[in-house]
Motif scaffolding. Structure first.
Motif, PDB file in Angstrom:
ATOM      1  N   SER A  36       0.855  -1.062   0.044  1.00  0.00           N
ATOM      2  CA  SER A  36      -0.029  -0.063   0.088  1.00  0.00           C
ATOM      3  C   SER A  36       0.896   1.045   0.073  1.00  0.00           C
ATOM      4  N   ALA A  37       0.240   2.339  -0.328  1.00  0.00           N
ATOM      5  CA  ALA A  37       1.153   3.624  -0.610  1.00  0.00           C
ATOM      6  C   ALA A  37      -0.059   4.877   0.168  1.00  0.00           C
ATOM      7  N   ILE A  38       0.342   5.681   0.747  1.00  0.00           N
ATOM      8  CA  ILE A  38      -0.419   6.842   1.030  1.00  0.00           C
ATOM      9  C   ILE A  38       0.248   7.948   0.166  1.00  0.00           C
ATOM     10  N   VAL A  39      -0.439   8.654  -0.531  1.00  0.00           N
ATOM     11  CA  VAL A  39      -0.111   9.795  -1.731  1.00  0.00           C
ATOM     12  C   VAL A  39      -0.719  10.832  -1.164  1.00  0.00           C
ATOM     13  N   GLY A  40       0.215  11.880  -1.083  1.00  0.00           N
ATOM     14  CA  GLY A  40      -0.450  13.216  -0.764  1.00  0.00           C
ATOM     15  C   GLY A  40       0.138  14.386  -1.883  1.00  0.00           C
ATOM     16  N   LEU A  51      -0.738  11.987   8.694  1.00  0.00           N
ATOM     17  CA  LEU A  51      -1.249  10.651   9.037  1.00  0.00           C
ATOM     18  C   LEU A  51      -0.207   9.592   9.243  1.00  0.00           C
ATOM     19  N   ALA A  52       0.785   9.505   8.474  1.00  0.00           N
ATOM     20  CA  ALA A  52       1.938   8.530   8.657  1.00  0.00           C
ATOM     21  C   ALA A  52       2.481   8.648  10.003  1.00  0.00           C
ATOM     22  N   LEU A  53       2.822   9.827  10.573  1.00  0.00           N
ATOM     23  CA  LEU A  53       3.251  10.033  11.908  1.00  0.00           C
ATOM     24  C   LEU A  53       2.199   9.739  12.855  1.00  0.00           C
ATOM     25  N   TYR A  54       0.908   9.960  12.833  1.00  0.00           N
ATOM     26  CA  TYR A  54      -0.048   9.549  13.828  1.00  0.00           C
ATOM     27  C   TYR A  54      -0.062   7.823  13.657  1.00  0.00           C
ATOM     28  N   GLN A  62      -0.492   1.889  14.443  1.00  0.00           N
ATOM     29  CA  GLN A  62      -1.598   1.300  13.426  1.00  0.00           C
ATOM     30  C   GLN A  62      -0.749   1.103  12.118  1.00  0.00           C
ATOM     31  N   PRO A  63      -1.286   0.102  11.088  1.00  0.00           N
ATOM     32  CA  PRO A  63      -0.666  -0.378  10.038  1.00  0.00           C
ATOM     33  C   PRO A  63      -0.208   0.841   9.262  1.00  0.00           C
ATOM     34  N   LEU A  64       1.117   0.749   8.974  1.00  0.00           N
ATOM     35  CA  LEU A  64       1.653   1.868   8.124  1.00  0.00           C
ATOM     36  C   LEU A  64       1.690   1.475   6.626  1.00  0.00           C
ATOM     37  N   PRO A  65       1.864   2.449   5.624  1.00  0.00           N
ATOM     38  CA  PRO A  65       1.886   2.112   4.300  1.00  0.00           C
ATOM     39  C   PRO A  65       3.233   1.517   3.926  1.00  0.00           C
ATOM     40  N   SER A  66       3.401   1.012   2.881  1.00  0.00           N
ATOM     41  CA  SER A  66       4.713   0.396   2.342  1.00  0.00           C
ATOM     42  C   SER A  66       5.407   1.522   1.917  1.00  0.00           C
ATOM     43  N   LEU A  67       4.711   2.702   1.125  1.00  0.00           N
ATOM     44  CA  LEU A  67       5.374   3.727   0.408  1.00  0.00           C
ATOM     45  C   LEU A  67       4.710   5.059   1.181  1.00  0.00           C
ATOM     46  N   LEU A  68       5.421   6.183   1.340  1.00  0.00           N
ATOM     47  CA  LEU A  68       4.656   7.565   1.483  1.00  0.00           C
ATOM     48  C   LEU A  68       5.239   8.215   0.440  1.00  0.00           C
ATOM     49  N   LEU A  69       4.288   8.891  -0.591  1.00  0.00           N
ATOM     50  CA  LEU A  69       4.657   9.618  -1.703  1.00  0.00           C
ATOM     51  C   LEU A  69       4.072  10.861  -1.490  1.00  0.00           C
ATOM     52  N   LEU A  70       5.112  11.856  -1.418  1.00  0.00           N
ATOM     53  CA  LEU A  70       4.739  13.264  -1.168  1.00  0.00           C
ATOM     54  C   LEU A  70       4.917  14.328  -2.428  1.00  0.00           C
ATOM     55  N   HIS A  71       4.007  14.550  -3.180  1.00  0.00           N
ATOM     56  CA  HIS A  71       4.175  15.533  -4.383  1.00  0.00           C
ATOM     57  C   HIS A  71       4.074  16.909  -4.130  1.00  0.00           C
TER      58      HIS A  71
END
Length: 272
Positions: free
Chosen positions: A155-159, A170-173, A179-188
């Motif tokens: 999974s990824a969280i993209v912002g 959200l990733a920090l929280y 709680q489950p973290l994503p495999s990738l955090l993508l910040l555009h």
């Protein structure tokens, strides 16, 4: 002298004082000075999305439900990777359908199911409303993984822009609450710091792009009762650059330009 200090030296200061259009690559300058009309943008995405967007709602509490829109590529794997997309627009604007092209592209390029969250907007709903809505959508994505046909371990969280502040918060929280973290955090094109103390935050004042005054207005609207931008009591979940400990976050990809107002704060965050 550190690399960051070199970047902020006298030569860099002279470059930053040059009018913004003159600092753009010639191939981009005409588009900046004469931005395309909506009908031209529509031609770049003929026929609408190819990923069959589906709308749903996510319960946050008995009195509030968050709209989400999911995108699934026609020939994607089953189960597919999952992406939570948090849109930008200065914390104060943005509708789900406005970001159909972005989510459609992510879904097709990554062969993933993308879930876009229609979080509550400031100033009517200041922090932590948007963060709560994004967290609810992330939990919903995990709770309904089987029905969505996704593998939440991929999974990824993209912002994007202001959405990157919400995504990183959200990733920090998630990290802090086990709680489950994503495999990738993508910040555009991320904005991460309300304090506006860097050289780049002072240099970008051209009103044809995202500039200092607009950024301060957006942060003021978002932070609301938490305090004014630059105040002492702003939590890191709202302005992730304020986090003193970035250990334990997922692998993070940053996409930003040299002429962005938030450039220096993002470089500092990435370095840490």
């Amino acid at each position: 002298m550190t690399r960051q200090q070199e970047a902020h030296g006298p030569a860099h200061g002279r470059a930053m004082s040059t009018p913004l259009p003159e600092r753009l690559d010639p191939q981009l300058r005409a588009r900046f000075l004469h931005p395309p009309q909506r009908r031209v943008l529509d031609q770049l995405w003929p026929g609408g999305p190819a990923t069959f967007p589906q709308d749903a709602v996510v319960g946050v509490d008995p009195g509030h439900r968050v709209p989400v829109r999911s995108y699934r590529p026609a020939d994607g794997p089953d189960p597919a990777p999952a992406v939570l997309f948090v849109h930008g627009s200065g914390f104060t604007m943005g509708e789900l359908e406005q970001f159909d092209p972005h989510c459609d592209w992510y879904a097709r390029a990554a062969e993933a199911v993308v879930v876009s969250v229609g979080y509550r907007l400031a100033p009517t709903h200041p922090y932590p409303a948007a963060l709560q809505d994004a967290a609810a959508a992330w939990q919903w994505l995990h709770d309904t993984a089987a029905q969505l046909g996704v593998d939440p371990t991929r999974s990824a969280i993209v912002g994007s822009s202001a959405g990157a502040a919400i995504a990183a918060g959200l990733a920090l929280y998630l990290r802090d609450h086990g709680q489950p973290l994503p495999s990738l955090l993508l910040l555009h094109a991320p904005v991460l710091d309300d304090r506006h103390r860097t050289a780049s935050s002072h240099a970008i004042n051209d009103e044809r792009t995202w500039h200092r005054a607009a950024s301060l207005r957006g942060w003021t609207s978002y932070l609301g009762p938490a305090g004014p931008p630059g105040g002492e009591s702003i939590p890191a979940y709202a302005a992730p650059a304020r986090a003193t400990d970035l250990a334990g976050l997922p692998p993070t990809f940053f996409a930003l330009g040299d002429l962005e107002l938030a450039r220096d704060e993002v470089l500092d965050f990435a370095t840490r």
